[in-house]
Enzyme design. Structure first.
Site, PDB file in Angstrom:
ATOM      1  N   HIS A   1     -19.028 -16.672  34.206  1.00  0.00           N
ATOM      2  CA  HIS A   1     -17.507 -16.834  33.770  1.00  0.00           C
ATOM      3  C   HIS A   1     -16.817 -17.926  34.119  1.00  0.00           C
ATOM      4  O   HIS A   1     -15.983 -18.052  33.341  1.00  0.00           O
ATOM      5  CB  HIS A   1     -16.998 -15.502  34.382  1.00  0.00           C
ATOM      6  CG  HIS A   1     -17.532 -13.938  33.974  1.00  0.00           C
ATOM      7  ND1 HIS A   1     -16.627 -13.241  33.046  1.00  0.00           N
ATOM      8  CD2 HIS A   1     -18.698 -13.203  34.315  1.00  0.00           C
ATOM      9  CE1 HIS A   1     -17.493 -11.974  32.830  1.00  0.00           C
ATOM     10  NE2 HIS A   1     -18.518 -12.333  33.539  1.00  0.00           N
TER      11      HIS A   1
ATOM     12  N   ASP B   1     -10.956 -24.155  33.260  1.00  0.00           N
ATOM     13  CA  ASP B   1     -11.191 -22.961  33.263  1.00  0.00           C
ATOM     14  C   ASP B   1     -12.071 -22.550  32.485  1.00  0.00           C
ATOM     15  O   ASP B   1     -12.376 -23.132  31.382  1.00  0.00           O
ATOM     16  CB  ASP B   1      -9.941 -22.485  32.697  1.00  0.00           C
ATOM     17  CG  ASP B   1      -9.267 -21.165  33.407  1.00  0.00           C
ATOM     18  OD1 ASP B   1     -10.230 -20.220  33.869  1.00  0.00           O
ATOM     19  OD2 ASP B   1      -8.237 -20.914  33.574  1.00  0.00           O
TER      20      ASP B   1
END
Ligand code: ADQ
Length: 462
Positions: free
Chosen positions: A160, A368
């Protein structure tokens, strides 16, 4: 139909209102196959209460069609595996922050020990034609441990968070071991093409793997397939929340509290990867350069407390409080506070109301994996009068959301200029950008993501 087995660090009951979009999406797939979700419970057992390293009590319960199996970790295991190696080494390094990594040798032992224990507890629960989907950086070596115990089932892994370039990965003392363990998986999924490029370069240059097809690598007598599977959101669920009581109340409160204001919104976990100090400095620059925004533009920054026992998180909190306080002191007036800073988790059903009420969405991480708030901001806007998304080019989402105003968050001036552009953008341009962004967010939503990953895993000859 094969049974789906999901393994992640934490397990959430997919039926509970507090469960996030991911839990709900995986919950659907788990329920459809009568699946199993395995991971830690989040409860930590102190030594005085019998918590011993490498041992954990297994709890099994039913949640509708799904079986939830959770482990209570011993204090030593939690500290070394979760706080130490996962969040003190892998999280900073994978977000390019070598300066924040704590390579204490003791952590990796705990990380291996907990992964081995997960395998020992999971193995007896597996059925021959299960499909296993393991999530995130806490569990990279889990497939190695399962294979060592004879597990033959298909195993997929999804990361992730970002995967950094090879030379940054190579700073991890055990990087060869860590990356080699990916070869125990049949499929590895990453968030973005940038991450995929980094993996390809690492495997070919550092691990000396042979690239036998564009996304297939051979080494250590195994073949690994890897690809980008950008994660999405549940758009319809979010739209239903916008119409819900909590979000509507939140919007009404905002209209009442900030009449005639142009609102800017930031909603993040308080994490150094999210670029919060840089964002606040850019807002300060805007106030310095554009006095006409005084009394008119208000930034609402919500930062949810996160991993507070890790030192770097305390530092960022203090820095942020100082920056926000100084701006309010320097620019604020009796009837206007430039920044409303809230160090709290807002109830999930209220977040869509906050996002909808804001003319500008600020999503400016330094790095991110994806950043789902960017997609949530797009999905919650009124198509007739949408707000503008200011998005960091270093968020995984920037590869897809190219109609946002893309910024380099390290460039304070340029970010301030983009915010100013967003505040003044004509309606026609806002609508045009929003229409394209929404089409992208809808086309690649969370259901698309899950299905595409599971289809790719099922296509592999196990
Ligand atoms: P996170 O780092 O947690 O996830 P993100 O993708 O932005 O980041 O998801 C955060 C979620 O929490 C969003 O649904 C958001 O609405 C919610 N949230 C954030 N702050 C909140 C607050 N103060 N109050 C209430 N809710 C809040 C990791 C990776 C990301 C990746 C996701 C999914 O770091 O890059 O996108 O996993 O793969």
């Amino acid at each position: 139909m094969s049974r789906l087995v999901v393994v992640s660090n934490r397990v959430a009951d997919p039926r509970k209102a507090a469960a996030g979009g991911l839990a709900v999406a995986l919950g659907d797939a788990l329920a459809a196959s009568g699946g199993l979700w395995f991971g830690s419970s989040g409860k930590v057992v102190e030594r005085a209460d019998g918590g011993a390293p490498g041992e954990a009590k297994l709890h099994v319960q039913r949640a509708g069609e799904v079986t939830l199996a959770t482990l209570d970790l011993a204090r030593e295991d939690h500290d070394a595996y979760y706080r130490g190696y996962s969040n003190g080494v892998l999280w900073p390094v994978f977000h390019y922050r070598l300066d924040l990594a704590d390579f204490d040798a003791g952590y990796i032992e705990g990380y291996r020990r907990v992964n081995r224990m997960f395998a020992h507890k999971l193995m007896p629960m597996l059925q021959p034609d299960d499909v296993i989907w393991i999530h995130d950086y806490h569990l990279i070596p889990l497939a190695v441990e399962l294979r060592a115990m004879g597990c033959q089932q298909r195993i997929g892994f999804y990361l992730h968070i970002p995967l950094p370039p090879p030379l940054i990965l190579a700073a991890i003392p055990a990087h060869e071991w860590l990356m080699r363990s990916l070869f125990a998986y049949d499929l590895v999924g990453l968030q973005s093409q940038a991450d995929m490029n980094h993996l390809r370069r690492y495997l070919v240059t550092e691990a000396k793997a042979e690239q036998v097809a564009p996304n297939v690598f051979a080494a250590f007598n195994r073949q690994l397939r890897a690809d980008a599977f950008p994660i999405g959101i549940d758009v319809d669920d979010l739209l239903a929340m916008v119409d819900g009581k909590e979000a509507q109340e939140t919007m009404a409160t905002m209209r009442e509290q900030y009449p005639g204001q142009q609102l800017l919104i930031g909603v993040d976990r308080l994490d150094y990867s999210k670029g919060l100090p840089q964002r606040i400095r850019a807002f300060r620059k805007l106030l310095e350069r554009h006095p006409e925004s005084h009394g008119k533009a208000t930034l609402i920054q919500v930062a949810a407390p996160s991993r507070e026992e890790v030192d770097a998180y305390g530092d960022i909190r203090r820095e942020l409080e100082g920056l926000c306080g100084a701006i309010n002191g320097d620019f604020g007036d009796l009837d206007w506070m430039p920044i409303r800073y809230i160090h709290r988790t807002v109830a999930r059903k209220r977040v869509p109301g906050l996002l909808r009420a804001a003319r500008v969405g600020l999503v400016t991480p330094l790095r991110d994996g994806m950043n789902l708030v960017a997609k949530e901001y797009v999905a919650t806007q009124d198509p007739a009068d949408p707000g503008v998304l200011v998005l960091s080019r270093f968020a995984g989402a920037a590869e897809q959301l190219t109609d946002a105003l893309l910024v380099n968050p390290y460039d304070t001036q340029a970010t301030a200029d983009a915010i100013q552009q967003a505040l003044n953008m004509p309606l026609a341009e806002r609508r045009m950008r929003h229409e394209r962004l929404l089409a992208e967010v809808r086309a690649h939503d969370i259901h698309w993501w899950r299905q595409r990953f599971l289809d790719a895993l099922m296509e592999i000859d196990a």
